[in-house]
Scaffold this motif. Structure first.
Motif, PDB file in Angstrom:
ATOM      1  N   TYR A  62     -10.043  -2.371  -0.633  1.00 38.69           N
ATOM      2  CA  TYR A  62     -11.480  -2.211  -0.840  1.00 38.69           C
ATOM      3  C   TYR A  62     -11.861  -0.764  -0.552  1.00 38.69           C
ATOM      4  O   TYR A  62     -11.069   0.000  -0.012  1.00 38.69           O
ATOM      5  CB  TYR A  62     -12.263  -3.177   0.053  1.00 38.69           C
ATOM      6  CG  TYR A  62     -11.878  -3.107   1.494  1.00 38.69           C
ATOM      7  CD1 TYR A  62     -10.872  -3.912   1.996  1.00 38.69           C
ATOM      8  CD2 TYR A  62     -12.489  -2.197   2.353  1.00 38.69           C
ATOM      9  CE1 TYR A  62     -10.480  -3.824   3.311  1.00 38.69           C
ATOM     10  CE2 TYR A  62     -12.109  -2.105   3.669  1.00 38.69           C
ATOM     11  CZ  TYR A  62     -11.101  -2.930   4.146  1.00 38.69           C
ATOM     12  OH  TYR A  62     -10.705  -2.823   5.450  1.00 38.69           O
ATOM     13  N   LEU A 104      -9.154   1.567   1.132  1.00 37.06           N
ATOM     14  CA  LEU A 104      -8.470   1.062   2.331  1.00 37.06           C
ATOM     15  C   LEU A 104      -7.721  -0.231   2.014  1.00 37.06           C
ATOM     16  O   LEU A 104      -8.255  -1.094   1.336  1.00 37.06           O
ATOM     17  CB  LEU A 104      -9.487   0.781   3.447  1.00 37.06           C
ATOM     18  CG  LEU A 104     -10.267   1.984   3.962  1.00 37.06           C
ATOM     19  CD1 LEU A 104     -11.388   1.538   4.871  1.00 37.06           C
ATOM     20  CD2 LEU A 104      -9.345   2.920   4.712  1.00 37.06           C
ATOM     21  N   PRO A 105      -6.516  -0.345   2.503  1.00 31.42           N
ATOM     22  CA  PRO A 105      -5.780  -1.593   2.292  1.00 31.42           C
ATOM     23  C   PRO A 105      -5.806  -2.493   3.526  1.00 31.42           C
ATOM     24  O   PRO A 105      -5.885  -2.016   4.655  1.00 31.42           O
ATOM     25  CB  PRO A 105      -4.355  -1.098   2.058  1.00 31.42           C
ATOM     26  CG  PRO A 105      -4.265   0.160   2.856  1.00 31.42           C
ATOM     27  CD  PRO A 105      -5.647   0.704   3.057  1.00 31.42           C
ATOM     28  N   ALA A 106      -5.761  -3.766   3.301  1.00 30.36           N
ATOM     29  CA  ALA A 106      -5.642  -4.745   4.404  1.00 30.36           C
ATOM     30  C   ALA A 106      -4.820  -5.913   3.884  1.00 30.36           C
ATOM     31  O   ALA A 106      -4.699  -6.107   2.673  1.00 30.36           O
ATOM     32  CB  ALA A 106      -7.024  -5.201   4.848  1.00 30.36           C
ATOM     33  N   LEU A 107      -4.273  -6.675   4.820  1.00 26.59           N
ATOM     34  CA  LEU A 107      -3.416  -7.791   4.414  1.00 26.59           C
ATOM     35  C   LEU A 107      -4.116  -9.125   4.620  1.00 26.59           C
ATOM     36  O   LEU A 107      -4.829  -9.317   5.596  1.00 26.59           O
ATOM     37  CB  LEU A 107      -2.123  -7.806   5.236  1.00 26.59           C
ATOM     38  CG  LEU A 107      -1.178  -6.614   5.123  1.00 26.59           C
ATOM     39  CD1 LEU A 107       0.065  -6.856   5.974  1.00 26.59           C
ATOM     40  CD2 LEU A 107      -0.774  -6.354   3.688  1.00 26.59           C
ATOM     41  N   GLU A 109       0.804  -1.221   0.000  1.00 22.93           N
ATOM     42  CA  GLU A 109       0.000   0.000   0.000  1.00 22.93           C
ATOM     43  C   GLU A 109       0.838   1.272   0.000  1.00 22.93           C
ATOM     44  O   GLU A 109       0.303   2.365   0.074  1.00 22.93           O
ATOM     45  CB  GLU A 109      -0.993  -0.014   1.189  1.00 22.93           C
ATOM     46  CG  GLU A 109      -0.561   0.732   2.422  1.00 22.93           C
ATOM     47  CD  GLU A 109       0.235  -0.099   3.383  1.00 22.93           C
ATOM     48  OE1 GLU A 109       0.006   0.045   4.585  1.00 22.93           O
ATOM     49  OE2 GLU A 109       1.096  -0.881   2.941  1.00 22.93           O
ATOM     50  N   GLU A 155      -5.344  -7.033   0.141  1.00 27.77           N
ATOM     51  CA  GLU A 155      -6.741  -6.827  -0.248  1.00 27.77           C
ATOM     52  C   GLU A 155      -6.994  -5.329  -0.136  1.00 27.77           C
ATOM     53  O   GLU A 155      -6.644  -4.711   0.877  1.00 27.77           O
ATOM     54  CB  GLU A 155      -7.661  -7.592   0.713  1.00 27.77           C
ATOM     55  CG  GLU A 155      -9.082  -7.696   0.250  1.00 27.77           C
ATOM     56  CD  GLU A 155      -9.216  -8.505  -1.037  1.00 27.77           C
ATOM     57  OE1 GLU A 155      -8.721  -9.643  -1.079  1.00 27.77           O
ATOM     58  OE2 GLU A 155      -9.807  -7.986  -1.998  1.00 27.77           O
ATOM     59  N   LEU A 202     -16.814  -4.480   6.160  1.00 28.90           N
ATOM     60  CA  LEU A 202     -15.441  -4.711   5.678  1.00 28.90           C
ATOM     61  C   LEU A 202     -14.422  -4.401   6.782  1.00 28.90           C
ATOM     62  O   LEU A 202     -14.664  -3.522   7.589  1.00 28.90           O
ATOM     63  CB  LEU A 202     -15.172  -3.818   4.459  1.00 28.90           C
ATOM     64  CG  LEU A 202     -15.986  -4.183   3.213  1.00 28.90           C
ATOM     65  CD1 LEU A 202     -15.888  -3.090   2.162  1.00 28.90           C
ATOM     66  CD2 LEU A 202     -15.520  -5.509   2.634  1.00 28.90           C
ATOM     67  N   PRO A 203     -13.350  -5.150   6.859  1.00 30.45           N
ATOM     68  CA  PRO A 203     -12.890  -6.141   5.880  1.00 30.45           C
ATOM     69  C   PRO A 203     -13.427  -7.562   6.111  1.00 30.45           C
ATOM     70  O   PRO A 203     -13.182  -8.440   5.296  1.00 30.45           O
ATOM     71  CB  PRO A 203     -11.369  -6.138   6.077  1.00 30.45           C
ATOM     72  CG  PRO A 203     -11.181  -5.829   7.516  1.00 30.45           C
ATOM     73  CD  PRO A 203     -12.305  -4.893   7.884  1.00 30.45           C
TER      74      PRO A 203
END
Lengths: 486, 514
Positions: A254, A240-243, A140, A252, A305-306
């Motif tokens: 979203y 927004l980023p997530a792992l 990210e 991921e 989310l997430p």
């Protein structure tokens, strides 16, 4: 670079003179272990030489190319690098015909002749200018980002903008194009950070825009020009980023909100629609139809989310838009229903003749770059048939496609190969809508991709080169005040 | 020794002594800066890779500098190369100075001054070998230029020298042009003086690539050297040395982090966690902030690597690599190969192994990890690292460490490293409820956990049945009773409690930390 231009042919000539001729050759039925994979592909007549290397530990090779008017032999070490004039002459002589390529390599002193493969030289040229973003794939975050333009008829490449010249702001992203319409050459991209904005370039004139009003939660992200009118359609997203935890899924990304709107560049006006700005629905990735009378976009009902990201699925929809009056249609059609088909659509792009919409399908979500299951599909707007384009498929992410102006070629970013670093691939689409096996953007040195720690993404094909220079963008970035939209 | 012999020997004795001094300094007082330079660069023997150098000014200096820097990987080689280069520089400056000054002293002083300046510049963490080579190139060309005495040839050769220096050696062309100008002014050579002045301006304009990275001044930074020592020894796998170095450090966050990590790897984290400052969750496991420096990011990546969270580890490693000066590095490439091998992502691993196989110093390492030629020791290491990789997936925010650690422990209840990090984070956050939720009471409880459990039991006013659930020795109960007694008697006086209970969790929990 001049040194290379002189040294390389000299070196090639020297190497050719030194290269041995095969003897006691053993025939094998194996595919030639060439990298990049240029076996059995369709290529445009104006493409740069498809230089490649061998992965079998060879120290010498002989390459024989035979066609109706061609009988070409190249001796090399483990890298086949074609003199550009020979290459051009060969493709010109074989327009619309097929070339048979046979590789004979020397491994541990023994000569092996691999199964021949073909290059079908399509009569249709591809747009010669390709722009793309070159970025270090840091999930990210970013550090150095370039926008570059490559002439794909040879190996000339130039930097359009380097984010180190714009206070390391992210060249983010998603909107960059060069189109020739109504006699105007246009391009745009977003420059984030203080002093940034959407840089709109029309025939060399640069404008800096703030594509956000006070009532909007977020600014413009993904977008595309109208084919004729002086406007573009965008989505505004909060991203927004997530792992992921497991295996090679990695990232991921979203949206926590997203809407679609049109930006009128003549009147500095944002034109929203209640049908594309539903607070309970995500709307994103808009694209105009070929005639500009409708907008294709992706929609998904909001989920938590997430945690519920696996149930986040986007459908492909269409809504009418009248550019002359700036009015949206009153109903949304669903062309590809995510819940019926069990997937999620991203990046719809309409073919220049208006017949097909090509899009990316993932299992879920809205950011297919790290989704390995992602593939490209094409819907025939006349018949409604969905073409899964099996010849194009890979076991890694295939995304961010763009049509050539003729509609016979498209380019896309794919992580096939190492799964980490995006590369740009071209594929041919026959008049009947059949897509052929893709091939990667050729490079002067075939080992370039092996050594490269940047990803290529957001490719755009154009018949003309861009009309701006890095200096003009830097000046605009530093001196122009962003134009406000209402 | 007569005067003539002494004057002949001095120019060689002085640089010999200086070279020895530089070698001793870089070998024994300042070695980790040199190791770090090698770790954050990559030199590939590949036509494409080498061709990249030719598109920049100063290509010869950059190419030869990087070629030499790759050997800094080996102990002693970095110090040898740097000291020899400094020695060559001294000789060239001395030879040039001899042409300007009368007598022996001034040339020696000038050469020693430039030597010292360059030595100090070499103390910079990311100073490049190419910069020294660039300087050597400039002084070599200056020597050549000043040797010509022909009226017309001299200015012409000056132009050629400056242009050649720009092209091959980069930024030092400015110095060369300035020195030509000074020399010409002293000798009243007006055409050459003009060339020198124009040369300064021209080389300033044409050496922007190499000029961008020039550090004109440097000085030893021993606290950074200490930090790099911890970092490098961790990379070399010398865990005891890391512990020793961490303890020598003044409780910096970086040293404490490695102290905790090594103790966690030795399954000793609960006993170590309250012995260092800062005592907070971010000191134990720092948050992933991309604005942090490359050293901090790669250190965090190490923790996730050993805990089996390959996504987080790769994330940290990539960000550390792209935040480093040259956006690359053998060390990061190696780690990414290991991460992907452990993850079973052979194609991604091969990308990195192929790159390393084109190096001189890491090719063997890469070869032993190629799936088709994997050595026994590499396989054992890969399997050992891979044993905690999770079989199930979850999506979490980058800094949601509780969710991450819980997921790791849920997938592998025997993942003691993740388990201890999870519980110790809760304790440093004084989150007794979360600690009890994640505590596995069937395991033997280290003293720290016993103390935390007693706080919990006292909070809930536990019944004897509740207390029975935890295997806590009688002595801990007694100490807890005494602590509470003393708390009441001293009205919570930190100084009086510290002498007897300063190392207990009760003290940490009750007394605000400075």
């Amino acid at each position: 670079m001049k040194l290379i231009n002189i040294a390389l042919p000299l070196l090639c000539a020297l190497l050719i003179a030194c290269h041995p001729t095969p003897h006691d050759v053993t025939d094998t039925n194996e595919e030639a272990p060439i990298y990049p994979d240029y076996t059995d592909i369709t290529i445009p007549v104006n493409i740069a030489p498809l230089n490649f290397l061998l992965r079998d530990g060879a120290d010498a090779m002989m390459l024989e190319i035979k066609g109706e008017n061609t009988d070409y032999v190249l001796h090399a070490d483990d890298q086949a690098i074609f003199p550009i004039s020979d290459w051009k002459a060969m493709l010109d002589a074989e327009r619309g015909k097929s070339l048979s390529v046979t590789v004979t390599s020397r491994v541990d002193g023994k000569w092996l002749r691999y199964k021949s493969f073909t290059w079908l030289v399509a009569n249709d040229s591809i747009d010669p200018y390709l722009s793309y973003r070159l970025i270090e794939p840091g999930y990210e975050v970013w550090n150095r980002v370039y926008l570059r333009e490559r002439n794909i008829e040879n190996f000339d490449e130039r930097t359009l903008i380097d984010n180190y010249d714009t206070d390391r702001s992210c060249l983010n992203c998603h909107v960059y194009g060069n189109q020739k319409s109504g006699g105007r050459s246009r391009a745009m991209f977003h420059l984030r950070g203080p002093g940034g904005g959407t840089m709109l370039i029309e025939d060399g004139n640069i404008r800096k825009l703030t594509l956000k009003t006070d009532s909007m939660e977020a600014g413009a992200v993904y977008g595309e020009f109208h084919p004729t009118a002086n406007c573009a359609v965008f989505s505004s997203n909060i991203i927004l980023p997530a792992l992921h935890c497991q295996g090679s899924r990695r990232l991921e990304v979203y949206d926590s909100m997203s809407d679609v709107f049109v930006a009128d560049f003549d009147n500095n006006r944002i034109i929203p629609s209640p049908l594309t700005a539903d607070p309970d629905v995500f709307e994103t990735f808009p694209a105009f139809s070929a005639d500009g009378s409708s907008v294709y976009f992706c929609t998904a009902p909001k989920v938590a989310l997430p945690d519920s990201v696996h149930s986040l699925k986007y459908s492909l929809c269409r809504i009418a838009y009248d550019a002359a009056t700036g009015t949206w249609g009153e109903k949304v059609d669903t062309l590809w229903n995510a819940f019926e088909r069990g997937g999620s659509v991203c990046h719809p792009k309409v073919s220049p003749d208006g017949r097909y919409v090509m899009f990316t399908v993932a299992d879920y979500g809205t950011f297919p770059i790290w989704h390995r299951e992602t593939n490209l599909c094409m819907i025939d707007l006349e018949t409604g048939e969905v073409n899964t384009m099996d010849a194009v498929k890979s076991d890694k992410s295939d995304t961010y496609h763009c049509w050539s102006s003729s509609g016979r070629w498209f380019v896309f970013a794919s992580k096939r190969g190492d799964g980490q670093y995006g590369r740009l691939y071209f594929a041919y689409v026959s008049p009947g809508g059949v897509a052929h096996k893709p091939f990667v953007l050729p490079q002067r040195y075939p080992s370039k991709y092996d050594n490269e720690l940047h990803s290529y993404n957001i490719p755009n094909l154009s018949p003309l080169p861009t009309t701006f220079t890095p200096e003009s963008i830097i000046q605009a970035y530093r001196t122009l005040s962003p134009e406000k939209f209402r | 020794m007569d005067k003539i012999t002494r004057s002949r020997l001095t120019p060689w004795v002085v640089p010999a002594v200086l070279v020895c001094a530089a070698f001793i300094f870089f070998q024994w007082c300042y070695p980790y800066h040199l190791f770090r330079r090698e770790q954050t660069m990559l030199f590939l023997f590949d036509s494409e890779y080498i061709s990249r150098y030719f598109s920049h000014d100063g290509w010869l200096a950059a190419l030869s500098g990087d070629f030499l820097t790759q050997f800094f990987y080996y102990v002693g080689v970095g110090a040898t190369i740097i000291s020899l280069l400094l020695g060559v520089l001294w000789v060239l400056v001395w030879l040039n100075a001899k042409a300007c000054f009368r007598g022996n002293i001034m040339p020696i002083i000038t050469a020693t001054g430039v030597f010292a300046w360059e030595w100090l510049r070499q103390c910079g963490e990311m100073y490049t070998t190419a910069s020294t080579i660039s300087l050597i190139g400039a002084f070599a060309l200056l020597l050549l230029t000043t040797k010509i005495h022909h009226k017309l040839l001299r200015p012409l050769l000056s132009v050629v020298s400056i242009a050649l220096c720009c092209w091959c050696f980069g930024y030092s062309a400015i110095i060369l042009a300035a020195l030509i100008a000074i020399y010409a002014a002293i000798k009243r050579l007006w055409p050459t003086l003009c060339v020198g002045i124009v040369g300064i301006i021209a080389s300033w304009a044409f050496t922007d690539d190499s000029l961008e990275n020039v550090q004109w001044w440097g000085a030893p930074n021993f606290s950074q050297e200490h930090k790099l020592a911890i970092d490098c020894e961790a990379y070399f796998g010398n865990r005891e040395k890391v512990l020793q170095l961490s303890l020598q450090s003044d409780n910096t966050r970086y040293a404490s982090f490695y102290y905790y990590l090594i103790n966690a790897l030795k399954h000793n984290l609960p006993d170590a966690v309250l012995t260092r400052m800062p005592k907070d969750a971010d000191g134990l496991l720092p948050s992933m902030d991309p604005t942090k420096n490359s050293l901090d990011l790669s250190a965090l990546g190490e923790a996730w690597y050993y805990m089996g969270d390959m996504t987080s580890s790769e994330h940290c490693t990539i960000v550390a690599m792209i935040s480093s000066t040259r956006h690359t590095g053998s060390r990061y490439i190696k780690r990414m190969a290991e991460i992907n091998l452990a993850n079973g992502d052979t194609e991604a691993a091969m990308k990195y192994l192929r790159m390393l196989s084109k190096t001189l110093c890491h090719a063997k390492w890469a070869e032993s990890r190629m799936p088709q030629h994997e050595s026994e020791s590499a396989r054992a290491l890969r399997e050992d690292i891979g044993r905690y990789i999770t079989a199930t997936d979850t999506v979490r925010y980058v800094n949601d460490y509780t969710k991450t650690l819980r997921h790791l422990v849920k997938n592998h209840p025997d993942n003691d490293i993740a388990y201890d990090f999870l519980l110790c984070r809760h304790l440093l956050q004084r989150d007794i409820k979360a600690f009890i939720e994640d505590l596995d009471s069937t395991r033997p409880l280290p003293r720290l956990y016993q103390e935390a459990v007693l706080i919990y039991l006292s909070i809930i006013n536990a019944s004897p049945e509740e207390i029975e659930k935890y295997d806590i020795p009688e002595s801990t109960f007694e100490d807890f009773y005494n602590f509470n007694q003393m708390m009441s008697a001293t009205d919570g006086s930190a100084s009086r409690l510290a002498s007897r209970f300063g190392n207990t969790y009760w003290y940490f929990y009750q007394i605000p930390q400075k």
